[in-house]
Design a protein around this motif. Sequence first.
Motif, short mmCIF file in Angstrom:
data_model
loop_
_atom_site.label_atom_id
_atom_site.label_comp_id
_atom_site.label_asym_id
_atom_site.label_seq_id
_atom_site.Cartn_x
_atom_site.Cartn_y
_atom_site.Cartn_z
N ALA A 57 0.84 -1.20 0.00
CA ALA A 57 0.00 0.00 0.00
C ALA A 57 0.88 1.26 0.00
O ALA A 57 0.58 2.23 -0.71
N ARG A 58 1.95 1.24 0.77
CA ARG A 58 2.87 2.39 0.80
C ARG A 58 3.56 2.57 -0.56
O ARG A 58 3.75 3.69 -1.03
N ILE A 59 3.90 1.47 -1.19
CA ILE A 59 4.53 1.52 -2.51
C ILE A 59 3.55 2.11 -3.51
O ILE A 59 3.89 2.98 -4.31
N PHE A 60 2.31 1.64 -3.47
CA PHE A 60 1.29 2.15 -4.38
C PHE A 60 1.10 3.66 -4.21
O PHE A 60 0.97 4.38 -5.19
N GLU A 61 1.06 4.12 -2.96
CA GLU A 61 0.91 5.56 -2.71
C GLU A 61 2.05 6.36 -3.31
O GLU A 61 1.83 7.42 -3.91
N ALA A 62 3.27 5.87 -3.16
CA ALA A 62 4.43 6.57 -3.72
C ALA A 62 4.37 6.60 -5.24
O ALA A 62 4.64 7.64 -5.86
N VAL A 63 4.00 5.49 -5.84
CA VAL A 63 3.89 5.43 -7.30
C VAL A 63 2.78 6.37 -7.77
O VAL A 63 2.94 7.08 -8.77
N ALA A 64 1.68 6.40 -7.06
CA ALA A 64 0.57 7.29 -7.43
C ALA A 64 1.00 8.76 -7.36
O ALA A 64 0.62 9.56 -8.23
N ARG A 65 1.78 9.13 -6.34
CA ARG A 65 2.28 10.51 -6.25
C ARG A 65 3.18 10.85 -7.44
O ARG A 65 3.05 11.92 -8.03
N MET A 66 4.08 9.93 -7.79
CA MET A 66 4.97 10.17 -8.93
C MET A 66 4.16 10.27 -10.22
O MET A 66 4.40 11.16 -11.05
N ARG A 67 3.21 9.40 -10.40
CA ARG A 67 2.39 9.42 -11.60
C ARG A 67 1.62 10.73 -11.70
O ARG A 67 1.57 11.35 -12.77
N SER A 68 1.04 11.16 -10.60
CA SER A 68 0.28 12.41 -10.58
C SER A 68 1.16 13.61 -10.94
O SER A 68 0.77 14.47 -11.74
N ARG A 69 2.34 13.64 -10.35
CA ARG A 69 3.27 14.74 -10.62
C ARG A 69 3.66 14.77 -12.10
O ARG A 69 3.68 15.82 -12.73
N LEU A 70 3.96 13.61 -12.66
CA LEU A 70 4.32 13.54 -14.07
C LEU A 70 3.16 13.92 -14.97
O LEU A 70 3.33 14.64 -15.96
N GLN A 71 1.95 13.46 -14.65
CA GLN A 71 0.78 13.82 -15.45
C GLN A 71 0.52 15.32 -15.39
O GLN A 71 0.18 15.93 -16.41
N ASP A 72 0.69 15.93 -14.22
CA ASP A 72 0.55 17.38 -14.10
C ASP A 72 1.54 18.11 -14.99
O ASP A 72 1.18 19.06 -15.70
N GLU A 73 2.78 17.67 -14.97
CA GLU A 73 3.82 18.31 -15.79
C GLU A 73 3.53 18.12 -17.27
O GLU A 73 3.70 19.04 -18.06
N MET A 74 3.11 16.93 -17.64
CA MET A 74 2.79 16.67 -19.05
C MET A 74 1.63 17.53 -19.50
O MET A 74 1.64 18.06 -20.63
N ALA A 75 0.63 17.71 -18.65
CA ALA A 75 -0.52 18.55 -18.99
C ALA A 75 -0.10 20.01 -19.15
O ALA A 75 -0.53 20.69 -20.09
N LYS A 76 0.77 20.48 -18.24
CA LYS A 76 1.26 21.86 -18.34
C LYS A 76 2.02 22.08 -19.64
O LYS A 76 1.87 23.09 -20.31
N ARG A 77 2.84 21.12 -20.01
CA ARG A 77 3.65 21.25 -21.22
C ARG A 77 2.79 21.13 -22.47
O ARG A 77 3.11 21.71 -23.50
N GLY A 78 1.69 20.40 -22.38
CA GLY A 78 0.78 20.28 -23.52
C GLY A 78 0.03 21.57 -23.79
O GLY A 78 -0.37 21.84 -24.91
N GLU A 79 -0.13 22.38 -22.75
CA GLU A 79 -0.84 23.65 -22.88
C GLU A 79 0.02 24.72 -23.49
O GLU A 79 -0.47 25.70 -24.02
N GLU A 80 1.34 24.57 -23.38
CA GLU A 80 2.26 25.61 -23.86
C GLU A 80 2.32 25.66 -25.35
O GLU A 80 2.11 24.79 -26.08
#
Length: 80
Positions: A57-80
């Motif tokens: 469960a702790r591993i899943f939470e860490a992976v979910a945080r990394m995934r979210s951060r990367l998706q946020d960055e990808m979305a920001k870069r897609g808007e530029e």
Amino acid sequence: MADARQVDMELLKAIERELHDLCQPVTSLQCRLELGKMCGDEVALIEATDGALEDAARIFEAVARMRSRLQDEMAKRGEE
């Protein structure tokens, strides 16, 4: 251009921290399972399984945080 490089460095540092933090529950998961296997009795296996599920469960939470951060960055870069 300097701002984009700064954002890239911040993202890489955040991912590095997350990966570092991910090592602890992965190591704990491995140790719990190895101990349960070595002891081999029912109680040890149940304890190892319960602990492994907590670590997973702790591993899943860490992976979910990394995934979210990367998706946020990808979305920001897609808007530029």
